[in-house]
Write an enzyme that holds these catalytic residues in place. Sequence first.
Site, PDB file in Angstrom:
ATOM      1  N   HIS A  46     -27.048  83.025   7.181  1.00 17.15           N
ATOM      2  CA  HIS A  46     -27.003  82.105   8.320  1.00 17.15           C
ATOM      3  C   HIS A  46     -28.413  81.883   8.856  1.00 17.15           C
ATOM      4  O   HIS A  46     -29.037  82.796   9.390  1.00 17.15           O
ATOM      5  CB  HIS A  46     -26.110  82.645   9.442  1.00 17.15           C
ATOM      6  CG  HIS A  46     -26.068  81.719  10.626  1.00 17.15           C
ATOM      7  ND1 HIS A  46     -25.159  80.690  10.738  1.00 17.15           N
ATOM      8  CD2 HIS A  46     -26.865  81.629  11.721  1.00 17.15           C
ATOM      9  CE1 HIS A  46     -25.394  80.020  11.856  1.00 17.15           C
ATOM     10  NE2 HIS A  46     -26.425  80.575  12.472  1.00 17.15           N
ATOM     11  N   HIS A 100     -28.373  73.044   5.914  1.00 19.85           N
ATOM     12  CA  HIS A 100     -27.660  72.447   4.785  1.00 19.85           C
ATOM     13  C   HIS A 100     -28.397  71.214   4.304  1.00 19.85           C
ATOM     14  O   HIS A 100     -29.028  70.508   5.085  1.00 19.85           O
ATOM     15  CB  HIS A 100     -26.218  72.086   5.175  1.00 19.85           C
ATOM     16  CG  HIS A 100     -26.106  71.261   6.417  1.00 19.85           C
ATOM     17  ND1 HIS A 100     -26.180  71.815   7.679  1.00 19.85           N
ATOM     18  CD2 HIS A 100     -25.930  69.924   6.608  1.00 19.85           C
ATOM     19  CE1 HIS A 100     -26.044  70.863   8.584  1.00 19.85           C
ATOM     20  NE2 HIS A 100     -25.901  69.697   7.964  1.00 19.85           N
ATOM     21  N   HIS A 102     -27.797  67.633   2.365  1.00 22.41           N
ATOM     22  CA  HIS A 102     -26.810  66.659   1.907  1.00 22.41           C
ATOM     23  C   HIS A 102     -27.304  66.101   0.572  1.00 22.41           C
ATOM     24  O   HIS A 102     -28.402  65.518   0.515  1.00 22.41           O
ATOM     25  CB  HIS A 102     -26.703  65.482   2.884  1.00 22.41           C
ATOM     26  CG  HIS A 102     -26.204  65.849   4.251  1.00 22.41           C
ATOM     27  ND1 HIS A 102     -24.921  65.564   4.681  1.00 22.41           N
ATOM     28  CD2 HIS A 102     -26.803  66.455   5.300  1.00 22.41           C
ATOM     29  CE1 HIS A 102     -24.773  65.971   5.930  1.00 22.41           C
ATOM     30  NE2 HIS A 102     -25.911  66.521   6.333  1.00 22.41           N
TER      31      HIS A 102
END
Length: 115
Positions: A46, A100, A102
């Site tokens: 994380h 993240h 994309h």
Amino acid sequence: MEDCTFCKIIKGEIPSEKVYEDEEILAFKDIHPAAPIHILVIPKKHIATLMDVTPEDSNIMAKILESIQKIVKKLGIEENGFRLIANCGPASGQEVMHIHFHLLAGRKMGPKIIS
Ligand code: AMP
Ligand code: ZN
């Protein structure tokens, strides 16, 4: 992180359509695809935003890029190409506070700057 959607996906508490997984990286289909191929590539660690990445994470960041290459080859989109986007912070519209990338492909992309 207990409240993090992507940590829950990693733990299997929220279902996802996995595309790639190894010890450190997970890739799965975006629930609201913006292109025929829309995959999110995340580290299992994380890290809230790109600005929270530290030198300690260098290996993970390199692994993310390696994973993206593997996914691109697996999907056969190497020649056509793809777009990679990473939002960071409120002005970018980052919704999930777990870094993240994309990976978008399968259609001709529009202007270089996404609104
Ligand atoms: P961002 O705006 O860069 O934070 O992007 C977050 C992305 O996560 C959006 O494109 C959402 O559609 C996607 N997303 C949110 N929840 C899920 C989920 N449970 N499974 C797959 N994708 C999700
Ligand atoms: Zn998380």
